[in-house]
Scaffold this motif. Structure first.
Motif, PDB file in Angstrom:
ATOM      1  N   LEU A 173       1.622 -27.084  -8.044  1.00 41.93           N
ATOM      2  CA  LEU A 173       2.188 -28.100  -9.381  1.00 41.93           C
ATOM      3  C   LEU A 173       2.166 -29.222  -8.517  1.00 41.93           C
ATOM      4  N   THR A 174       2.665 -29.567  -7.519  1.00 45.33           N
ATOM      5  CA  THR A 174       2.654 -30.835  -6.698  1.00 45.33           C
ATOM      6  C   THR A 174       1.262 -31.469  -6.544  1.00 45.33           C
ATOM      7  N   ALA A 175       0.439 -30.517  -6.213  1.00 48.64           N
ATOM      8  CA  ALA A 175      -1.090 -31.097  -6.056  1.00 48.64           C
ATOM      9  C   ALA A 175      -1.475 -31.404  -7.259  1.00 48.64           C
ATOM     10  N   LEU A 176      -1.295 -30.946  -8.391  1.00 49.42           N
ATOM     11  CA  LEU A 176      -1.933 -31.142  -9.794  1.00 49.42           C
ATOM     12  C   LEU A 176      -1.332 -32.322 -10.251  1.00 49.42           C
ATOM     13  N   HIS A 177      -0.110 -32.803  -9.827  1.00 53.72           N
ATOM     14  CA  HIS A 177       0.564 -33.872 -10.310  1.00 53.72           C
ATOM     15  C   HIS A 177      -0.411 -35.306  -9.948  1.00 53.72           C
ATOM     16  N   PHE A 178      -0.865 -35.047  -8.571  1.00 54.97           N
ATOM     17  CA  PHE A 178      -1.868 -36.283  -8.217  1.00 54.97           C
ATOM     18  C   PHE A 178      -3.278 -36.224  -8.542  1.00 54.97           C
ATOM     19  N   ARG A 179      -3.728 -35.270  -9.293  1.00 57.01           N
ATOM     20  CA  ARG A 179      -5.144 -34.902  -9.831  1.00 57.01           C
ATOM     21  C   ARG A 179      -6.108 -35.196  -9.032  1.00 57.01           C
ATOM     22  N   PRO A 180      -6.066 -34.164  -7.825  1.00 62.76           N
ATOM     23  CA  PRO A 180      -6.995 -34.319  -6.500  1.00 62.76           C
ATOM     24  C   PRO A 180      -8.552 -33.687  -7.177  1.00 62.76           C
ATOM     25  N   SER A 181      -9.381 -33.898  -6.252  1.00 63.88           N
ATOM     26  CA  SER A 181     -10.856 -33.711  -6.503  1.00 63.88           C
ATOM     27  C   SER A 181     -10.781 -31.966  -6.288  1.00 63.88           C
ATOM     28  N   TYR A 182     -10.022 -31.518  -5.556  1.00 66.91           N
ATOM     29  CA  TYR A 182      -9.833 -29.764  -5.504  1.00 66.91           C
ATOM     30  C   TYR A 182      -8.786 -29.726  -4.852  1.00 66.91           C
ATOM     31  N   ILE A 183      -8.305 -28.343  -4.989  1.00 62.30           N
ATOM     32  CA  ILE A 183      -7.032 -27.921  -4.355  1.00 62.30           C
ATOM     33  C   ILE A 183      -7.220 -26.570  -3.614  1.00 62.30           C
ATOM     34  N   ALA A 184      -6.937 -26.674  -2.193  1.00 62.14           N
ATOM     35  CA  ALA A 184      -7.175 -25.510  -1.389  1.00 62.14           C
ATOM     36  C   ALA A 184      -5.965 -24.357  -1.359  1.00 62.14           C
ATOM     37  N   LEU A 185      -6.258 -23.201  -1.673  1.00 65.80           N
ATOM     38  CA  LEU A 185      -5.257 -22.141  -1.666  1.00 65.80           C
ATOM     39  C   LEU A 185      -5.215 -21.500  -0.345  1.00 65.80           C
ATOM     40  N   GLY A 186      -4.149 -21.337   0.302  1.00 67.14           N
ATOM     41  CA  GLY A 186      -4.116 -20.605   1.589  1.00 67.14           C
ATOM     42  C   GLY A 186      -2.652 -20.445   2.203  1.00 67.14           C
TER      43      GLY A 186
END
Length: 371
Positions: free
Chosen positions: A278-291
């Protein structure tokens, strides 16, 4: 899966609450099979006489309640307990010196849902995210009622403003994504035809040497039409005109995200659970890494391995929302299992850099994506 999953052998609530326990059992029975948790979490609706590190004390967050409990909250935290201040518009968790502020809807049975997600092994801040995403009656809709509608998830409060200009997009399927230690490796692997690569330089080195490594890597990407991301060193990546940068959660508070977005660079952000997603989505990144999906020796991880069951649920939540990348401990042996979760991009390190024949290893890994 049975209609109920017995949790009555555990001290879930204080004071004991049969109705809440029964609701938690109904919810837990619809969340799928998870390894039993050994964390001694107990949700306290009134403060116990002697709070401990396994207690999550729930209090109302109205102003007069907060003022009334202020000194008590400080004392509970010193004693090792966590405190959840819940109100009409969300909840805030204080635990281990951290403060997790979430804005969203609280269902009537959110406390029972919180107990169920804690029983699935999620840390309190991630379990609280899932509890706020829960809706009354969700357990009646499917055998696996795991929250998977991003519209129901809460919002993280108190983050720096996201850049007004969105980060440049990248392909939804980044495919094989080797994370490499040197420009020489980047040049070599780009020459094998790999189209997404990350340069990760973690050792301290002179600025001139670092800039040279990044410039060589960016040049290799242009030569071979490959997308080269630079880990951490966003200033040098900007100067070199890199395709993108990859940052950790802590970096969003220090990096100039506005400058990165304005320059047209893509941004990838690391996450280790729902709260960080949710923190990452706030910044509207190009992709999110899950790990990290599996245990890894390439870096020190802040959390335990996520595993394939969590990865599959993360993919279900974020598919179509943002491009996603599985990362952490992924070898050639487990890559097919990782891809079976539905993720379309996966990072590898030693599967390439420690292979006896890196070209053959890359070709084999690429075939897994083509199946």
């Amino acid at each position: 899966m049975t209609d109920t999953l017995k949790l009555t052998g555990r001290d879930l609530f204080w004071p004991p609450a049969d109705e809440l326990t029964e609701a938690a059992e109904r919810i837990r029975a619809r969340l799928g099979d998870w390894p039993p948790t050994h964390a001694p979490w107990r949700i306290c609706l009134t403060a116990p006489d002697a709070p401990n590190g396994g207690d999550l004390i729930v209090v109302a967050d109205e102003q007069h309640q907060h003022e009334q409990h202020g000194e008590q909250i400080a004392r509970w935290l010193v004693q090792g307990a966590g405190v959840i201040e819940a109100g009409k518009n969300g909840a805030t968790l204080q635990l281990g010196g951290e403060r997790y502020r979430l804005e969203g809807q609280l269902a009537e049975d959110w406390i029972a849902a919180l107990a169920a997600f804690l029983d699935c092994g999620f840390d309190p801040h991630d379990a609280l995210v899932l509890a706020l995403a829960w809706r009354d009656g969700d357990e009646k809709r499917a055998d696996d009622a795991w929250p998977s509608d991003i519209a129901h998830f809460p919002r993280v409060v108190g983050l720096p403003a996201a850049p007004s200009q969105p980060f440049a997009p990248c392909p939804h399927e980044l495919g094989l994504y080797p994370v490499l230690p040197t420009a020489e490796w980047v040049e070599r692997v780009a020459g094998f035809g790999v189209k997404t690569i990350q340069l990760r330089r973690k050792s301290a080195e002179p600025a001139a040497e670092l800039k040279s490594e990044i410039a060589r890597s960016v040049a290799a990407g242009r030569k071979h039409d490959a997308r080269v991301f630079i880990n951490d060193h966003w200033q040098a990546a900007l100067e070199a005109g890199a395709y993108g940068v990859h940052l950790g959660q802590e970096d969003v508070h220090t990096a100039d995200l506005h400058a990165i977005a304005a320059a047209g660079l893509r941004l990838g952000l690391s996450t280790h659970g729902y709260y960080e997603m949710l923190t990452a989505l706030h910044f509207r990144p190009s992709y999110i890494a899950l790990g990290a999906v599996f245990a890894t020796t390439t870096k020190v991880m802040p959390t335990a391995p996520q595993g394939l069951s969590r990865l599959a649920r993360y993919v279900r939540l974020l598919d179509g929302v943002v491009p996603i990348l599985a990362i952490g401990g992924i070898s050639a042996d487990v890559l097919p299992d990782v891809l079976s979760t539905g993720v379309k991009s996966a990072a590898v390190v030693r599967a390439v850099t420690e292979a006896a024949d890196p070209a053959a290893a890359v070709a084999s890994l690429q075939r897994d994506f083509d199946r």
